[in-house]
Design a protein around this motif. Sequence first.
Motif, short mmCIF file in Angstrom:
data_model
loop_
_atom_site.label_atom_id
_atom_site.label_comp_id
_atom_site.label_asym_id
_atom_site.label_seq_id
_atom_site.Cartn_x
_atom_site.Cartn_y
_atom_site.Cartn_z
N ASP A 186 11.29 -33.74 6.37
CA ASP A 186 10.46 -34.68 7.13
C ASP A 186 9.78 -33.99 8.31
N HIS A 215 11.52 -42.10 9.84
CA HIS A 215 10.78 -42.78 8.78
C HIS A 215 11.48 -44.05 8.33
N TYR A 219 5.39 -41.54 10.56
CA TYR A 219 6.11 -41.91 9.35
C TYR A 219 7.05 -43.11 9.57
N ILE A 241 6.32 -39.33 2.70
CA ILE A 241 6.35 -38.07 3.45
C ILE A 241 6.18 -36.90 2.48
#
Length: 236
Positions: free
Chosen positions: A12, A122, A160, A168
């Motif tokens: 990420d 996220h 995100y 992602i």
Amino acid sequence: MRTIVVCSGGLDSVSLAHRMAAEEQLIGLVSFDYGQRHRKELDFAAKCAARLAVPHHIIDIAAIGGHLSGSALTDNVDVPDGHYAEETMKATVVPNRNAIMLAIAFGLAAAQKADAVAVAVHGGDHFIYPDCRPGFIDAFQHMQNEALDGYASVRLLAPYVDVPKAAIVADGAKHATPFAETWSCYKGGSLHCGRCGTCVERREAFHLAGISDPTEYEDRDFWKAAVSQYSAAEVR
């Protein structure tokens, strides 16, 4: 914007670093040694910084992390296998970790005259980690506005925060992220284990994104049974 990315070395945050390098003026990566049971991920953060030709700051807060006991990431607690929706995954929560790291990152950003700090929380994290939710991001920005009032203006970028991990992966591919040069596994072996929550999530994300996963796993197929049993509802 002159931007610092909080980079763990995981999929990420490395994807985010490549995105910020393309969209903003990336001026550095900041990583944290918080006493995690393995530091392997930090090597991948260093590789990312070298690849993007920016400084890499590793902040040692291991003395603090040592007091945040009870987590499988910092303490002598077994890392659970399975899906993040399982109750056992709460063992991977390090209390207030993101708040601590972001407070330091904002201080660094203010000192370096940066305009923004970017973090890769996220939507898939909402279920298990309270300091990855939109409410936390909004509240932290408000707090920093007050903390730096009259001294600096630093934005918290979390592009995100409302999307799943598969998005992602797609974004990382768009920005030529070398996924094989990222580390997600909580167990820190020679290969990704394929069984812990973050390995299961990683494996599923590539599948849902329709992008080939270059990662080598000790157990490449465990994720199928893990995701078939659970569907994590997001908490906002």
